[in-house]
Every structure is written in structure tokens, then in C-alpha cells.
Design a protein around this motif. Sequence first.
Motif, short mmCIF file in Angstrom:
data_model
loop_
_atom_site.label_atom_id
_atom_site.label_comp_id
_atom_site.label_asym_id
_atom_site.label_seq_id
_atom_site.Cartn_x
_atom_site.Cartn_y
_atom_site.Cartn_z
N GLY A 149 11.14 19.47 14.73
CA GLY A 149 11.35 20.03 16.06
C GLY A 149 11.46 21.54 16.08
O GLY A 149 11.50 22.15 17.16
N ALA A 150 11.48 22.18 14.92
CA ALA A 150 11.67 23.62 14.84
C ALA A 150 10.35 24.36 15.08
O ALA A 150 9.27 23.78 15.07
CB ALA A 150 12.25 24.01 13.48
N THR A 151 10.46 25.67 15.26
CA THR A 151 9.30 26.54 15.43
C THR A 151 8.96 27.18 14.08
O THR A 151 9.84 27.70 13.40
CB THR A 151 9.58 27.63 16.47
N TYR A 152 7.68 27.12 13.72
CA TYR A 152 7.24 27.64 12.44
C TYR A 152 6.00 28.53 12.61
O TYR A 152 5.19 28.32 13.52
CB TYR A 152 6.86 26.50 11.47
N THR A 153 5.84 29.46 11.69
CA THR A 153 4.55 30.13 11.52
C THR A 153 3.78 29.39 10.43
O THR A 153 4.38 28.66 9.61
CB THR A 153 4.75 31.58 11.08
N PRO A 154 2.46 29.55 10.37
CA PRO A 154 1.72 28.93 9.26
C PRO A 154 2.24 29.37 7.89
O PRO A 154 2.31 28.55 6.96
CB PRO A 154 0.28 29.41 9.50
N THR A 155 2.62 30.63 7.76
CA THR A 155 3.17 31.12 6.50
C THR A 155 4.41 30.33 6.10
O THR A 155 4.59 29.98 4.92
CB THR A 155 3.49 32.62 6.59
N GLN A 156 5.27 30.05 7.06
CA GLN A 156 6.48 29.28 6.77
C GLN A 156 6.17 27.85 6.37
O GLN A 156 6.81 27.28 5.48
CB GLN A 156 7.41 29.32 7.98
N LEU A 157 5.18 27.24 7.02
CA LEU A 157 4.79 25.87 6.65
C LEU A 157 4.22 25.83 5.24
O LEU A 157 4.55 24.93 4.45
CB LEU A 157 3.77 25.32 7.65
N ILE A 158 3.38 26.80 4.92
CA ILE A 158 2.82 26.86 3.58
C ILE A 158 3.93 27.04 2.55
O ILE A 158 3.93 26.40 1.49
CB ILE A 158 1.77 27.97 3.47
N ALA A 159 4.90 27.88 2.87
CA ALA A 159 6.03 28.10 1.95
C ALA A 159 6.79 26.81 1.71
O ALA A 159 7.21 26.53 0.57
CB ALA A 159 6.95 29.18 2.51
N LEU A 160 6.98 25.99 2.76
CA LEU A 160 7.66 24.71 2.60
C LEU A 160 6.87 23.79 1.66
O LEU A 160 7.44 23.02 0.90
CB LEU A 160 7.84 24.02 3.96
N GLY A 161 5.54 23.88 1.74
CA GLY A 161 4.72 23.07 0.86
C GLY A 161 4.78 23.53 -0.58
O GLY A 161 4.98 22.73 -1.50
N ALA A 206 4.70 21.90 18.49
CA ALA A 206 3.29 22.23 18.27
C ALA A 206 3.12 23.07 17.01
O ALA A 206 2.17 22.88 16.25
CB ALA A 206 2.72 22.97 19.48
N SER A 207 4.05 23.98 16.76
CA SER A 207 3.92 24.85 15.59
C SER A 207 4.21 24.11 14.29
O SER A 207 3.66 24.46 13.24
CB SER A 207 4.83 26.07 15.72
N ALA A 208 5.04 23.07 14.34
CA ALA A 208 5.29 22.26 13.15
C ALA A 208 4.07 21.41 12.80
O ALA A 208 3.81 21.12 11.64
CB ALA A 208 6.50 21.36 13.36
N SER A 264 12.02 -3.56 21.65
CA SER A 264 13.41 -3.59 21.21
C SER A 264 14.09 -2.34 21.72
O SER A 264 13.80 -1.23 21.27
CB SER A 264 13.48 -3.65 19.68
N GLY A 265 14.98 -2.50 22.69
CA GLY A 265 15.69 -1.37 23.25
C GLY A 265 14.83 -0.59 24.22
O GLY A 265 13.66 -0.90 24.45
N PRO A 266 15.38 0.46 24.80
CA PRO A 266 14.63 1.24 25.80
C PRO A 266 13.56 2.10 25.16
O PRO A 266 13.58 2.37 23.95
CB PRO A 266 15.72 2.11 26.42
N ALA A 267 12.62 2.51 25.96
CA ALA A 267 11.59 3.44 25.50
C ALA A 267 12.18 4.84 25.43
O ALA A 267 12.71 5.35 26.41
CB ALA A 267 10.40 3.42 26.46
N LEU A 268 12.13 5.45 24.26
CA LEU A 268 12.64 6.81 24.06
C LEU A 268 11.47 7.78 24.17
O LEU A 268 10.50 7.69 23.42
CB LEU A 268 13.31 6.93 22.70
N ASP A 269 11.56 8.72 25.10
CA ASP A 269 10.51 9.70 25.31
C ASP A 269 10.58 10.77 24.21
O ASP A 269 11.55 11.51 24.10
CB ASP A 269 10.67 10.35 26.68
N VAL A 270 9.53 10.82 23.36
CA VAL A 270 9.48 11.78 22.25
C VAL A 270 8.25 12.69 22.38
O VAL A 270 7.73 13.19 21.37
CB VAL A 270 9.48 11.06 20.89
N THR A 271 7.82 12.90 23.61
CA THR A 271 6.60 13.65 23.87
C THR A 271 6.59 15.00 23.15
O THR A 271 5.56 15.42 22.61
CB THR A 271 6.44 13.87 25.38
N THR A 272 7.72 15.66 23.11
CA THR A 272 7.79 17.00 22.51
C THR A 272 8.71 17.05 21.28
O THR A 272 9.12 18.12 20.86
CB THR A 272 8.28 18.03 23.55
N ARG A 273 9.03 15.89 20.69
CA ARG A 273 9.99 15.88 19.58
C ARG A 273 9.43 16.62 18.35
O ARG A 273 10.18 17.27 17.62
CB ARG A 273 10.37 14.45 19.21
#
Length: 376
Positions: A151-163, A253-255, A241-250
Motif C-alpha cells: 500500500g506504500a508509495t515507491y519509486t522504481p529505484t526503491q522497488l529495485i533496491a527491495l529486490g 499503483a507505484s508498488a 464467506s463473509g462480506p465483500a471487502l473492497d480492495v480496489t486501491t489496497r
Amino acid sequence: MKSKRCVAPVLAALIGIAAWSPAQAMGEPSPPKALPAEIHNLVNADGVPGIAVVTSDDGQKTRETAAGLADIPANRPMRPDNQFRIASITKTFVATVVLQLVTEHRLTLDQPIAGLLPEPVPNAEQITVRELLNHTSGLADYSDNPGFNPGATYTPTQLIALGVEQSPYFPPGTGFRYSSTNYTVLGEIVHQVTGRAIHDEVQTRLIAPLHLSGTTFPTETVVAPRQARGYVFDAPLPPRSGPALDVTTRTSASAAGAAAAMVSTGDDVDRFLGALLSGGLFAQELITEMQRPTPGADAFYAAAGVPGISYGLGLMIAPTPCGTAYGSLGDIDGYTSSVMQVGRRQVALFMNTNSLQASLRQETLSIAVQELCRAG
């Protein structure tokens, strides 16, 4: 875009494929029957919130239909032109841009990536552009990093660093392991080569010229005007099973980024795949490269519980009763998507949930394959 562990159901749910066993789930070609009856059963019997299907033959739309709801609280019916998060189908768009740069002699498939991007990447002197495209680079998936927050905001550089904080899966070119880090790196290579971000290149090279009016490559987490809401449930369907949980933006986009951020419609994705595989975007020799199965990919998917699947350069490959299918599959919080072509016949099938038991994933892809294989 959650952590992708080597557990078959989790892997099948999260790496952009569905639990699809061609040998068991596709069945034989069925006689013509009403597709709406099949998809209404997914809604009424299996609990899928909504589903949209578009079929085309030789570039001409032959059928579009929808069932269920695009927005449960608002009781808004699903429409064939609703927009969905298409997850890893994004990779096929990115691969297409990369191969256009190969056509323009600005990249080559077998050149090492050292010097092509500012971020440090282990084994950059040995990893080639091809190995990023076909997931044989060995780079670890950034979403496997315990520090990754979808759910966090990332730059491509940050995503590559995580990898690259994680050890590579294997030396470059010695195995196959699906990793979204590969396509994040490819997005950055496109940026360095063209001077423009990957989402801008996809817009200019593919979305605009193909008139994909329902397609966007967002960099911020927004909901498109005609987007179906995405839902998950307490347990995989069926039953509900249980209610529908809306996760449209969970998942932000940057992640998702160059691996999975795009939003589109069945009609647009169908048009894109048709243009790609018909040779409208680059030469046939590169299409042949895209369609060539990568050694080790079939064993990887078989071990994950999905025998019969292979992978080329940004394309999924699988046998069907009526020929080899080429296309792409996607899975992200609240959405499951697929687009496939056999010969010149195509089908795009989108759902606004990814809470599906393996058997229901097989059923939905079996419906898509039967639609591909039934006459007109």
C-alpha cells in the motif's frame, strides 16, 4: 502484489498466473452454447461479484457480455466496457516497448544490462535484456522482501533496491523464476534509453496509436471513471464467506509499477494482443522470440501446481484442444484477468475478485479456452 512464496496456491494466486492445468481443466472443445449462461453461473453459483468477457475473430469483435456487479454497495451492474486493474498483463505491454526498442537498434536482446540503468544490480555484467524479459535473470522479487508494503508509495529505484537487497535466486541464465523485479528493471532501462518514463512510452507507442481509450498506466493510486470495484472475501470462492471487502486501491499503483500497474478493458486488451501477435507492432522474427518457451519455465509452473504452462518474452504459452494459446494473465488485489489467442481468435475474461479457489480458477480459464475453441 503480495509476497510470493514457493507454495503452489500462493504462487499461483500472486505471480500473475491462475491455477490452470491444461491437461485437466481445459477439456475438449464444446459445441456452441450461450456464453452468458456460463458466466452467470460463476456469479450465481460460485459467488464471483462480476465478470466481463470479450471475444474477437480475425480482429473483429464477435461477442461481448457481462454478469454480476461492478460495485456491490451501489448495485451497479457489470458492463463489458468496465475497466479493471490488469496486473501482470502490464508486463506484456512493457515487453512490447522493449522489443520495439530492439527493432530500432537502441537495445539488443543479448546485451548485458551493465551501464543501462543507474541503480546497482547484482550480476549486471552477466544479466541480459532477454533474461529480464523471460525471468531467467535470477533477480529476487521485490515483493518477497519482508520490508515491502503493497500500500506504500515507491519509486522504481526503491522497488529495485527491495529486490536486490535479497540474494539472487540463481546465477543469470541458469534457471527460471518469475520476478516482478525483472520488469521494474526493464522499465528503468526504457527510461534511460528513451529519456521518458515507461508509462509515457507505453502511452505514446501503444495506447494512443491503437486507440485504447479505456487503458491507462497510472503512477498514482486513482480509480478510473468506468472501473469496476475490486473485492476479496474471508475465504476463497465458492461459497461466499463473509462480506465483500473492497480492495480496489489496497495495492498502490507505484508498488505495482512496470510489473502490474495498468488499468484496461476487455476490448482494449483484446485489440492490443491482436495487434501484437499479427505483426502490427514489430517484425515476425521478434514475435517468434516472444513465443519461444523458456527452458525451465514449464518445470517451474509444474512444481507450482500448474502443469502445461510456459513463458516466453512477456507472453504466457499453453496448449489447448484447438492449438497453442499465447497471451497474458494477471492477478492483483481484487482483480483477475486473462487474454489469450489461438490462431486469430481471442478472448479476454476479467473478474473483479481474486478470491478464488484453485478449482474456480481452473473453471474460469476453462470457460475462456472453450470460448476460444468453439466455432464462431
